[in-house]
Scaffold this active site. Sequence first.
Site, mmCIF file in Angstrom:
data_model
loop_
_atom_site.group_PDB
_atom_site.id
_atom_site.type_symbol
_atom_site.label_atom_id
_atom_site.label_comp_id
_atom_site.label_asym_id
_atom_site.label_seq_id
_atom_site.Cartn_x
_atom_site.Cartn_y
_atom_site.Cartn_z
ATOM 1 N N ARG A 75 5.737 -4.546 -8.084
ATOM 2 C CA ARG A 75 7.047 -5.654 -8.306
ATOM 3 C C ARG A 75 6.235 -4.296 -9.337
ATOM 4 N NH1 ARG A 75 8.135 -10.937 -10.948
ATOM 5 N NH2 ARG A 75 5.819 -11.174 -10.818
ATOM 6 N N ASP B 197 -3.665 -17.277 -8.065
ATOM 7 C CA ASP B 197 -3.256 -18.002 -8.498
ATOM 8 C C ASP B 197 -3.868 -19.411 -8.581
ATOM 9 O OD1 ASP B 197 -0.761 -16.992 -8.262
ATOM 10 O OD2 ASP B 197 -1.420 -16.484 -6.683
ATOM 11 N N HIS C 166 3.066 -17.441 -2.948
ATOM 12 C CA HIS C 166 2.762 -16.198 -4.337
ATOM 13 C C HIS C 166 3.461 -15.844 -5.068
ATOM 14 C CE1 HIS C 166 -0.046 -13.675 -6.851
ATOM 15 N NE2 HIS C 166 0.974 -12.850 -6.118
HETATM 16 N N1 LIG Z 1 -1.029 -11.262 -4.187
HETATM 17 C C1 LIG Z 1 -1.340 -10.789 -5.454
HETATM 18 O O1 LIG Z 1 -2.128 -12.708 -5.970
HETATM 19 C C2 LIG Z 1 -0.878 -9.506 -6.076
HETATM 20 C C3 LIG Z 1 -0.598 -9.022 -5.561
HETATM 21 N N2 LIG Z 1 -0.495 -8.442 -6.519
HETATM 22 C C4 LIG Z 1 0.651 -6.992 -5.285
HETATM 23 O O2 LIG Z 1 -0.531 -6.041 -4.857
HETATM 24 C C5 LIG Z 1 0.318 -4.906 -4.918
HETATM 25 C C6 LIG Z 1 -0.503 -3.781 -5.372
HETATM 26 O O3 LIG Z 1 -0.472 -3.682 -6.438
HETATM 27 P P1 LIG Z 1 -1.127 -1.752 -7.706
HETATM 28 O O4 LIG Z 1 -2.078 -1.866 -6.942
HETATM 29 O O5 LIG Z 1 -0.899 -2.610 -9.158
HETATM 30 O O6 LIG Z 1 -0.173 -0.685 -7.118
HETATM 31 P P2 LIG Z 1 0.072 0.411 -7.284
HETATM 32 O O7 LIG Z 1 1.774 0.708 -6.964
HETATM 33 O O8 LIG Z 1 -0.526 1.023 -8.503
HETATM 34 O O9 LIG Z 1 -0.663 0.966 -5.869
HETATM 35 C C7 LIG Z 1 -0.425 0.815 -4.923
HETATM 36 C C8 LIG Z 1 -0.808 1.301 -4.116
HETATM 37 O O10 LIG Z 1 -0.156 1.954 -2.469
HETATM 38 C C9 LIG Z 1 0.220 2.905 -1.668
HETATM 39 N N3 LIG Z 1 1.236 2.730 -1.100
HETATM 40 C C10 LIG Z 1 2.508 2.808 -0.912
HETATM 41 N N4 LIG Z 1 2.976 2.804 0.561
HETATM 42 C C11 LIG Z 1 2.115 2.863 1.515
HETATM 43 C C12 LIG Z 1 1.310 2.500 2.434
HETATM 44 N N5 LIG Z 1 2.634 2.650 3.198
HETATM 45 N N6 LIG Z 1 0.047 2.229 3.394
HETATM 46 C C13 LIG Z 1 -0.651 2.746 2.701
HETATM 47 N N7 LIG Z 1 -0.914 2.985 1.272
HETATM 48 C C14 LIG Z 1 0.172 2.179 0.822
HETATM 49 C C15 LIG Z 1 0.763 3.821 -3.299
HETATM 50 O O11 LIG Z 1 0.368 5.112 -3.005
HETATM 51 C C16 LIG Z 1 -0.311 3.015 -4.842
HETATM 52 O O12 LIG Z 1 -1.529 4.297 -4.535
HETATM 53 C C17 LIG Z 1 1.478 -4.673 -5.217
HETATM 54 O O13 LIG Z 1 2.798 -5.228 -4.109
HETATM 55 C C18 LIG Z 1 1.074 -6.243 -5.803
HETATM 56 O O14 LIG Z 1 2.785 -6.526 -6.268
HETATM 57 C C19 LIG Z 1 -0.518 -7.414 -7.270
HETATM 58 C C20 LIG Z 1 -1.666 -8.295 -8.468
HETATM 59 C C21 LIG Z 1 -1.753 -9.775 -7.447
HETATM 60 O O1 LIG Z 2 3.562 -11.093 -10.204
HETATM 61 C C1 LIG Z 2 3.405 -9.600 -8.869
HETATM 62 O O2 LIG Z 2 4.197 -8.558 -8.960
HETATM 63 C C2 LIG Z 2 1.878 -8.995 -9.493
HETATM 64 C C3 LIG Z 2 1.527 -10.233 -9.110
HETATM 65 O O3 LIG Z 2 1.203 -10.837 -7.610
HETATM 66 C C4 LIG Z 2 0.733 -10.987 -9.730
HETATM 67 O O4 LIG Z 2 -0.325 -10.374 -11.169
HETATM 68 O O5 LIG Z 2 0.291 -12.610 -9.253
#
Ligand SMILES: NC(=O)C1=CN([C@@H]2O[C@H](COP(=O)(O)OP(=O)(O)OC[C@H]3O[C@@H](n4cnc5c(N)ncnc54)[C@H](O)[C@@H]3O)[C@@H](O)[C@H]2O)C=CC1
Ligand SMILES: O=C([O-])CC(=O)C(=O)O
Length: 365
Positions: A93, A160, A188
């Site tokens: 996001r 969270d 989430h």
């Molecule tokens: N559940 C939680 O508490 C949290 C969830 N997130 C989510 O985690 C995810 C990753 O966040 P970041 O690492 O910051 O994003 P980022 O964009 O830095 O990394 C995502 C990676 O996934 C790769 N990717 C894309 N499609 C793919 C596929 N089909 N197969 C394998 N790899 C693929 C991209 O090339 C990239 O390297 C996002 O969806 C973000 O919203 C982020 C923070 C907290």
């Molecule tokens: O809000 C987002 O997209 C990243 C996330 O999930 C978090 O930091 O909790």
Amino acid sequence: MAKEPVRVLVTGAAGQIGYALVPMIARGVMLGPDQPVILHMLDIPPAAEALNGVKMELVDAAFPLLKGVVATTDVVEACTGVNIAVMVGGFPRKEGMERKDVMTKNVSIYKSQASALEKHAAANCKVVVVANPANTNALILKEYAPSIPEKNITCLTRLDHNRALGQISERLNVQVCDVKNVIIWGNHSSTQYPDVTHATVKTPAGEKPAPELVADDAWLKGEFISTVQQRGAAIIKARKLSSALSAASSACDHIRDWVLGTPEGTWVSMGVYSDGSYNVPAGLIYSFPVTCCNGQWTIVQGIGSANNWILIAMWANFFACYEQSLTSRPFHVPGLSIDEFSRKKLDLTAEELSEEKALAYSCLS
Ligand SMILES: NC(=O)C1=CN([C@@H]2O[C@H](COP(=O)(O)OP(=O)(O)OC[C@H]3O[C@@H](n4cnc5c(N)ncnc54)[C@H](O)[C@@H]3O)[C@@H](O)[C@H]2O)C=CC1
Ligand SMILES: O=C([O-])CC(=O)C(=O)O
């Protein structure tokens, strides 16, 4: 005797969270300081060079527990034989976007990766989905990997949970390790309900209820909740990137407690497949308070909400853990009461998840 290495898959390993997460796993933060690991890192072809750079750094860091690295853009190679799967890959996001905006892009990724995990992962592979919309991606993964036990598919709400602990610790000026048993209910997302009704704080005079110490109901029901709900967006605004450090650390907490057990007297929040507990609709991946023992999570039950099967399952879990009790005693928690304020919040976030589920299916059809 040295333990056999555990194979841990990280998808999206070249991304922000992946880069923070893989060294933590290789250092034993996720599975313990005596557990060797083999890292499987997956990313997409445009990120192949960056992924190889991460692999080079892992070699250069000379982690004693790291017994091998598979860095690949081939989903089958990535999933083969893995015992733990941390699903971070996807489209993140960006500032101003809601989680629903990333739904279309991400649910189709989770549908295809579900099949690869089902066919090629180790039989009892445990999965945590981090990528947003985390609950609904996990649900899609569960639906398209029907032979993986549903109890093995979870999503991350531990970040969270940890954020809620952090807010209470800052407010009371106490150590975060002295605060426990907050609960994150539901999605989430910004409808999640961070609940401190049953949280406690260790003080020199013993454990005290957190609400009594905070003594500010308006803050607990207002600013506290919205701060935790909006923390991800606040970090994206500040960093222009997602909360990679804390997400990676929380993913390690999630798996560590699931595999090694929650400490006595403590529960944590996990997004798990709802069985109807607390009158949350069955069939959603919803964040509940859980305790973990012998690699199994159990939802901490509410007063009057447990049906007979759930009670039987809880007792089975209790006896299964009993053997282990000589070294680490499991604990029996009393049922949790849900007041009217909380009930509304639990229902609101469940409604959002039901809507997301319908939207996800419409994206896939
Ligand atoms: N559940 C939680 O508490 C949290 C969830 N997130 C989510 O985690 C995810 C990753 O966040 P970041 O690492 O910051 O994003 P980022 O964009 O830095 O990394 C995502 C990676 O996934 C790769 N990717 C894309 N499609 C793919 C596929 N089909 N197969 C394998 N790899 C693929 C991209 O090339 C990239 O390297 C996002 O969806 C973000 O919203 C982020 C923070 C907290
Ligand atoms: O809000 C987002 O997209 C990243 C996330 O999930 C978090 O930091 O909790």
